[in-house]
Design an enzyme around this catalytic site. Structure first.
Site, PDB file in Angstrom:
ATOM      1  N   ARG A  89      14.197   4.694   4.418  1.00 14.15           N
ATOM      2  CA  ARG A  89      13.974   6.144   4.393  1.00 14.15           C
ATOM      3  C   ARG A  89      15.075   6.800   3.551  1.00 14.15           C
ATOM      4  O   ARG A  89      16.238   6.848   3.961  1.00 14.15           O
ATOM      5  CB  ARG A  89      13.966   6.703   5.821  1.00 14.15           C
TER       6      ARG A  89
ATOM      7  N   GLU B 217      22.224  -3.636  22.200  1.00 12.83           N
ATOM      8  CA  GLU B 217      21.095  -2.881  21.669  1.00 12.83           C
ATOM      9  C   GLU B 217      20.279  -2.302  22.823  1.00 12.83           C
ATOM     10  O   GLU B 217      20.421  -2.706  23.982  1.00 12.83           O
ATOM     11  CB  GLU B 217      20.209  -3.794  20.820  1.00 12.83           C
TER      12      GLU B 217
ATOM     13  N   ASP C  69      20.436 -14.902  19.732  1.00 15.74           N
ATOM     14  CA  ASP C  69      21.428 -14.647  18.683  1.00 15.74           C
ATOM     15  C   ASP C  69      22.414 -15.812  18.581  1.00 15.74           C
ATOM     16  O   ASP C  69      22.687 -16.321  17.482  1.00 15.74           O
ATOM     17  CB  ASP C  69      22.167 -13.343  19.005  1.00 15.74           C
TER      18      ASP C  69
ATOM     19  N   LYS D  92      23.124 -18.812  15.468  1.00 10.83           N
ATOM     20  CA  LYS D  92      24.451 -19.111  14.934  1.00 10.83           C
ATOM     21  C   LYS D  92      24.830 -20.567  15.180  1.00 10.83           C
ATOM     22  O   LYS D  92      25.460 -21.209  14.330  1.00 10.83           O
ATOM     23  CB  LYS D  92      25.471 -18.164  15.562  1.00 10.83           C
TER      24      LYS D  92
END
Length: 430
Positions: free
Chosen positions: A46, A188, A199, A203
């Site tokens: 945007r 989050e 996550d 990793k």
């Protein structure tokens, strides 16, 4: 001297900091490269959401950006798999260097990206994909390239470490600690990727791949989250002078059929004497064990806009130098092609807490269940409370599948009312 022209994909938390630092410190960075660094375009979703970026730099057409022949380096901080995968492949196939912080994409599509980079003679750098600002990827794949790594173990998710630290130091419940992590911006709105271990697993796949010169994907990593860790677990760990951490553990293991790679993410009880035990809050740390170098510790902020941007810009300087000199950075090293060991074959120790009837013969029945599975018991503690008792068993190492099956059999004993906690243990626990 010819300038190195840079495009940035994404201007969120990390991308906005990358752009800011490129604009504010461009001359210094150019001096380190040995040629001018020129930021030519920033692709965003945007256009009107980025008033701090000059409008002449902004575009909402990322596909056109990666296809531009005048762009030498593409920095990707969008995240996600699609359409990011095709954007980076387009850039690599025409010979542009790629710097990415996208651990999910690397864990799932790393070999495809490497193959495209090799075919075009392009660089693929990803220091920021694991542990934020901490220099980790380059030390493992370059500084330790002459060594043989046996284990990489670490706290690679700041959200879960913040939650577990709060539960340990403040006595917070999981729910309260998660709420605080969300308020502070560590978690989050949807914390699933963090608390369920996705996550950390991505990793772990990256670390196992570069550490053991084998292709390890996210699907190869055994994953357990930390949402089921309770205050009782935290207290049980404290009684053993331990703390609970969600760890990514990557190991080179030797079995009857030769060497293999073990890669897993799960909560563990860790003795307070271990270097990782004192890593609190939202910090990350990775502990590497190598044959010649010995034990190494990498510690620092594992997330955040500016820290992660630091790692991104370090990669940018490296690939820009390569562009100027005509050199290349490290390629994929997967020559070992070690198989991934199934979790059931991984040797583990367990801490098991049981609610049992407080009567004669209970301990014998529990011990028999372990003996029949060939599992040796290290310690047993029992505390009575009326008609019931709490029985805590810490085992010696045994295959994870055998231990899991034994826990299932224990829950079926008439004298066992409930298996209240099962936790893997690393290190010496009394």
């Amino acid at each position: 001297m010819k300038s190195v022209r840079v495009a940035v994909l994404g201007a969120g938390v990390v991308g906005s900091q990358v752009v800011r630092l490129l604009r504010e410190q461009g001359e210094e960075l150019s001096a380190r490269v040995g040629a001018p660094l020129e930021l030519v375009v920033v692709a965003v979703r945007r256009l009107h959401h980025h008033p701090d970026i000059p409008s002449e730099l902004l575009t909402d057409d990322a596909a056109a950006v990666v296809a531009r022949e005048d762009v030498d380096v593409v920095i990707e901080v969008i995240g996600g798999i699609d359409p990011t995968r095709e954007l980076l492949l387009t850039a690599l196939r025409r010979g542009a260097a790629v710097v990415t912080a996208n651990k999910a994409l690397l864990a799932e599509e790393g070999p495809v990206l490497y193959e495209a980079a090799d075919a075009a003679g392009a660089d693929l750098y990803f220091e920021a994909a694991v542990a934020g600002a901490i220099p980790l990827i380059r030390p493992i794949r370059e500084s330790l390239a002459g060594d043989r790594i046996s284990r990489i173990m670490g706290i690679v998710n700041g959200t879960t470490n913040f939650i577990l630290s709060a539960m340990t130091s403040e006595g917070s419940s999981y729910e309260a600690a998660l709420e605080e992590a969300t308020r502070l911006g560590y978690a989050e709105a949807d914390p699933t990727a963090d608390v369920d271990g996705f996550d950390a697993a991505a990793k772990a796949a990256i670390l196992a791949s570069i550490g053991f010169h084998s292709r390890v994907g996210a699907a190869d990593v055994h994953r357990e989250g930390m949402a089921d860790v309770t205050a009782a677990d935290i207290q049980a760990a404290a009684e053993l002078n331990c703390v609970i951490k969600l760890l990514a553990i990557c190991e080179r293991v030797t079995g009857k059929h030769g060497d293999a790679v073990s890669a897993r993410v799960h909560p563990v009880m860790l003795p307070r004497t271990h270097p990782l035990a004192g890593v609190d809050g939202a910090y990350n740390a990775v502990y590497v064990e190598a044959e010649s170098a010995g034990r190494l510790m990498f510690y620092g902020p594992g997330a955040g806009g500016a820290p992660t941007a630091s790692a991104v810009l370090g990669d940018l300087v490296a690939v820009a130098r390569n562009k100027i000199s005509g050199g290349r950075g490290p390629r994929e090293s997967a020559y070992a092609a070690l198989p991934v060991q199934p979790m059931g074959q991984v040797s583990c120790r367990y801490h098991i807490s049981l609610d049992v009837d407080d009567r004669a013969g209970v301990l014998a029945a529990v011990a028999t269940a372990f003996a029949e599975a060939g599992i040796s018991i290290s310690t047993v503690r029992q505390q009575g409370r009326g008609a019931e008792a709490t029985l805590v068993v810490v085992t010696h190492s045994a295959p994870d599948a055998a231990l899991s099956a034994t826990v299932g059999r224990l829950s079926e004993l008439d004298s066992v009312n409930r298996v209240t906690s099962v936790m893997r243990v690393i290190g010496d626990v009394a």
